[in-house]
Design a protein around this motif. Structure first.
Motif, PDB file in Angstrom:
ATOM      1  N   VAL A  20       0.837  -1.197   0.000  1.00  0.00           N
ATOM      2  CA  VAL A  20       0.000   0.000   0.000  1.00  0.00           C
ATOM      3  C   VAL A  20       0.873   1.249   0.000  1.00  0.00           C
ATOM      4  O   VAL A  20       0.687   2.167  -0.803  1.00  0.00           O
ATOM      5  N   ASN A  21       1.857   1.293   0.894  1.00  0.00           N
ATOM      6  CA  ASN A  21       2.745   2.452   0.998  1.00  0.00           C
ATOM      7  C   ASN A  21       3.998   2.318   0.153  1.00  0.00           C
ATOM      8  O   ASN A  21       4.847   3.217   0.151  1.00  0.00           O
ATOM      9  N   LYS A  22       4.164   1.170  -0.511  1.00  0.00           N
ATOM     10  CA  LYS A  22       5.324   0.897  -1.379  1.00  0.00           C
ATOM     11  C   LYS A  22       6.629   1.078  -0.639  1.00  0.00           C
ATOM     12  O   LYS A  22       7.525   1.823  -1.052  1.00  0.00           O
ATOM     13  N   ARG A  23       6.747   0.398   0.513  1.00  0.00           N
ATOM     14  CA  ARG A  23       7.959   0.475   1.336  1.00  0.00           C
ATOM     15  C   ARG A  23       8.358  -0.908   1.819  1.00  0.00           C
ATOM     16  O   ARG A  23       7.527  -1.776   2.003  1.00  0.00           O
ATOM     17  N   VAL A  24       9.647  -1.057   2.039  1.00  0.00           N
ATOM     18  CA  VAL A  24      10.149  -2.290   2.638  1.00  0.00           C
ATOM     19  C   VAL A  24       9.992  -2.165   4.145  1.00  0.00           C
ATOM     20  O   VAL A  24      10.455  -1.201   4.753  1.00  0.00           O
ATOM     21  N   VAL A  25       9.317  -3.142   4.743  1.00  0.00           N
ATOM     22  CA  VAL A  25       9.084  -3.122   6.179  1.00  0.00           C
ATOM     23  C   VAL A  25      10.197  -3.864   6.908  1.00  0.00           C
ATOM     24  O   VAL A  25      10.677  -3.426   7.952  1.00  0.00           O
ATOM     25  N   TYR A  26      10.642  -4.989   6.335  1.00  0.00           N
ATOM     26  CA  TYR A  26      11.646  -5.825   6.985  1.00  0.00           C
ATOM     27  C   TYR A  26      12.473  -6.510   5.913  1.00  0.00           C
ATOM     28  O   TYR A  26      11.938  -6.950   4.890  1.00  0.00           O
ATOM     29  N   ALA A  27      13.771  -6.593   6.145  1.00  0.00           N
ATOM     30  CA  ALA A  27      14.659  -7.308   5.224  1.00  0.00           C
ATOM     31  C   ALA A  27      15.664  -8.098   6.034  1.00  0.00           C
ATOM     32  O   ALA A  27      16.166  -7.630   7.055  1.00  0.00           O
ATOM     33  N   GLU A  28      15.929  -9.308   5.576  1.00  0.00           N
ATOM     34  CA  GLU A  28      16.879 -10.184   6.255  1.00  0.00           C
ATOM     35  C   GLU A  28      17.783 -10.810   5.206  1.00  0.00           C
ATOM     36  O   GLU A  28      17.315 -11.295   4.180  1.00  0.00           O
ATOM     37  N   ALA A  29      19.089 -10.767   5.465  1.00  0.00           N
ATOM     38  CA  ALA A  29      20.049 -11.326   4.517  1.00  0.00           C
ATOM     39  C   ALA A  29      21.217 -11.921   5.279  1.00  0.00           C
ATOM     40  O   ALA A  29      21.409 -11.673   6.468  1.00  0.00           O
ATOM     41  N   ASP A  30      22.014 -12.698   4.565  1.00  0.00           N
ATOM     42  CA  ASP A  30      23.208 -13.305   5.124  1.00  0.00           C
ATOM     43  C   ASP A  30      24.247 -12.220   5.427  1.00  0.00           C
ATOM     44  O   ASP A  30      24.275 -11.170   4.792  1.00  0.00           O
ATOM     45  N   TYR A  31      25.099 -12.455   6.401  1.00  0.00           N
ATOM     46  CA  TYR A  31      26.075 -11.437   6.807  1.00  0.00           C
ATOM     47  C   TYR A  31      27.049 -11.090   5.686  1.00  0.00           C
ATOM     48  O   TYR A  31      27.535  -9.961   5.609  1.00  0.00           O
ATOM     49  N   THR A  32      27.352 -12.014   4.793  1.00  0.00           N
ATOM     50  CA  THR A  32      28.278 -11.706   3.704  1.00  0.00           C
ATOM     51  C   THR A  32      27.664 -10.685   2.746  1.00  0.00           C
ATOM     52  O   THR A  32      28.347  -9.794   2.257  1.00  0.00           O
ATOM     53  N   PHE A  33      26.367 -10.808   2.493  1.00  0.00           N
ATOM     54  CA  PHE A  33      25.686  -9.853   1.624  1.00  0.00           C
ATOM     55  C   PHE A  33      25.664  -8.467   2.271  1.00  0.00           C
ATOM     56  O   PHE A  33      25.897  -7.461   1.611  1.00  0.00           O
ATOM     57  N   VAL A  34      25.420  -8.413   3.564  1.00  0.00           N
ATOM     58  CA  VAL A  34      25.410  -7.141   4.285  1.00  0.00           C
ATOM     59  C   VAL A  34      26.802  -6.522   4.269  1.00  0.00           C
ATOM     60  O   VAL A  34      26.952  -5.309   4.091  1.00  0.00           O
ATOM     61  N   ASP A  35      27.835  -7.323   4.412  1.00  0.00           N
ATOM     62  CA  ASP A  35      29.208  -6.814   4.334  1.00  0.00           C
ATOM     63  C   ASP A  35      29.498  -6.194   2.969  1.00  0.00           C
ATOM     64  O   ASP A  35      30.165  -5.166   2.871  1.00  0.00           O
ATOM     65  N   ILE A  36      28.989  -6.822   1.909  1.00  0.00           N
ATOM     66  CA  ILE A  36      29.184  -6.283   0.561  1.00  0.00           C
ATOM     67  C   ILE A  36      28.470  -4.943   0.423  1.00  0.00           C
ATOM     68  O   ILE A  36      29.023  -3.993  -0.129  1.00  0.00           O
ATOM     69  N   LEU A  37      27.252  -4.845   0.949  1.00  0.00           N
ATOM     70  CA  LEU A  37      26.531  -3.578   0.883  1.00  0.00           C
ATOM     71  C   LEU A  37      27.266  -2.476   1.637  1.00  0.00           C
ATOM     72  O   LEU A  37      27.369  -1.351   1.163  1.00  0.00           O
ATOM     73  N   PHE A  38      27.781  -2.796   2.825  1.00  0.00           N
ATOM     74  CA  PHE A  38      28.522  -1.800   3.587  1.00  0.00           C
ATOM     75  C   PHE A  38      29.803  -1.391   2.869  1.00  0.00           C
ATOM     76  O   PHE A  38      30.201  -0.229   2.910  1.00  0.00           O
ATOM     77  N   SER A  39      30.462  -2.326   2.197  1.00  0.00           N
ATOM     78  CA  SER A  39      31.676  -1.970   1.474  1.00  0.00           C
ATOM     79  C   SER A  39      31.356  -1.069   0.283  1.00  0.00           C
ATOM     80  O   SER A  39      32.149  -0.192  -0.070  1.00  0.00           O
ATOM     81  N   LEU A  40      30.179  -1.248  -0.337  1.00  0.00           N
ATOM     82  CA  LEU A  40      29.780  -0.360  -1.424  1.00  0.00           C
ATOM     83  C   LEU A  40      29.508   1.050  -0.914  1.00  0.00           C
ATOM     84  O   LEU A  40      29.759   2.034  -1.612  1.00  0.00           O
ATOM     85  N   MET A  41      29.012   1.157   0.315  1.00  0.00           N
ATOM     86  CA  MET A  41      28.719   2.476   0.868  1.00  0.00           C
ATOM     87  C   MET A  41      29.986   3.248   1.223  1.00  0.00           C
ATOM     88  O   MET A  41      29.946   4.458   1.399  1.00  0.00           O
ATOM     89  N   THR A  42      31.123   2.573   1.329  1.00  0.00           N
ATOM     90  CA  THR A  42      32.368   3.264   1.653  1.00  0.00           C
ATOM     91  C   THR A  42      33.099   3.775   0.414  1.00  0.00           C
ATOM     92  O   THR A  42      34.121   4.439   0.548  1.00  0.00           O
ATOM     93  N   LEU A  43      32.583   3.477  -0.778  1.00  0.00           N
ATOM     94  CA  LEU A  43      33.204   3.976  -1.995  1.00  0.00           C
ATOM     95  C   LEU A  43      33.047   5.494  -2.073  1.00  0.00           C
ATOM     96  O   LEU A  43      32.038   6.045  -1.646  1.00  0.00           O
ATOM     97  N   PRO A  44      34.022   6.169  -2.627  1.00  0.00           N
ATOM     98  CA  PRO A  44      33.927   7.630  -2.762  1.00  0.00           C
ATOM     99  C   PRO A  44      32.970   7.995  -3.900  1.00  0.00           C
ATOM    100  O   PRO A  44      33.387   8.251  -5.032  1.00  0.00           O
ATOM    101  N   MET A  45      31.677   8.001  -3.601  1.00  0.00           N
ATOM    102  CA  MET A  45      30.668   8.201  -4.633  1.00  0.00           C
ATOM    103  C   MET A  45      30.786   9.569  -5.311  1.00  0.00           C
ATOM    104  O   MET A  45      30.496   9.692  -6.497  1.00  0.00           O
ATOM    105  N   GLY A  46      31.205  10.587  -4.577  1.00  0.00           N
ATOM    106  CA  GLY A  46      31.376  11.903  -5.193  1.00  0.00           C
ATOM    107  C   GLY A  46      32.406  11.871  -6.306  1.00  0.00           C
ATOM    108  O   GLY A  46      32.201  12.451  -7.378  1.00  0.00           O
ATOM    109  N   THR A  47      33.496  11.181  -6.074  1.00  0.00           N
ATOM    110  CA  THR A  47      34.542  11.061  -7.094  1.00  0.00           C
ATOM    111  C   THR A  47      34.041  10.273  -8.291  1.00  0.00           C
ATOM    112  O   THR A  47      34.286  10.649  -9.442  1.00  0.00           O
ATOM    113  N   ILE A  48      33.317   9.190  -8.025  1.00  0.00           N
ATOM    114  CA  ILE A  48      32.802   8.365  -9.115  1.00  0.00           C
ATOM    115  C   ILE A  48      31.816   9.151  -9.966  1.00  0.00           C
ATOM    116  O   ILE A  48      31.876   9.134 -11.195  1.00  0.00           O
ATOM    117  N   VAL A  49      30.893   9.866  -9.323  1.00  0.00           N
ATOM    118  CA  VAL A  49      29.890  10.641 -10.066  1.00  0.00           C
ATOM    119  C   VAL A  49      30.557  11.757 -10.859  1.00  0.00           C
ATOM    120  O   VAL A  49      30.194  12.019 -12.005  1.00  0.00           O
TER     121      VAL A  49
END
Length: 87
Positions: A20-49
């Motif tokens: 109805v609200n088009k939102r994710v309420v809960y998400a669960e994933a393996d720790y390796t996938f979460v580690d990959i997401l966190f490593s992507l967030m540490t990339l210098p996105m300003g430089t890449i853009v």
């Protein structure tokens, strides 16, 4: 003939979505996938853009929201920022 095996990594993600609200309420994933997401967030996105913005290729226009965010921070008044390096 030799038997071929697949060494593909698989990720299991469980997601509960409020349609109805088009939102994710809960998400669960393996720790390796979460580690990959966190490593992507540490990339210098300003430089890449900034570097991708210099290309004339239209395939990189999909970075629209990141490009808009980068431009708004680039044009942010300096009186609100302590130094140019902080930008």
């Amino acid at each position: 003939m030799a038997a071929t095996t697949s060494n593909e990594a698989k990720v299991s993600i469980k997601v509960i979505v409020d349609k109805v609200n088009k939102r994710v309420v809960y998400a669960e994933a393996d720790y390796t996938f979460v580690d990959i997401l966190f490593s992507l967030m540490t990339l210098p996105m300003g430089t890449i853009v900034r570097l991708l913005g210099k290309l004339d290729d239209k395939n990189f226009e999909a970075l629209g929201s990141l490009n808009n965010l980068y431009q708004s921070l680039k044009d942010f008044p300096e009186c609100y920022i302590s130094s140019e390096e902080s930008k």
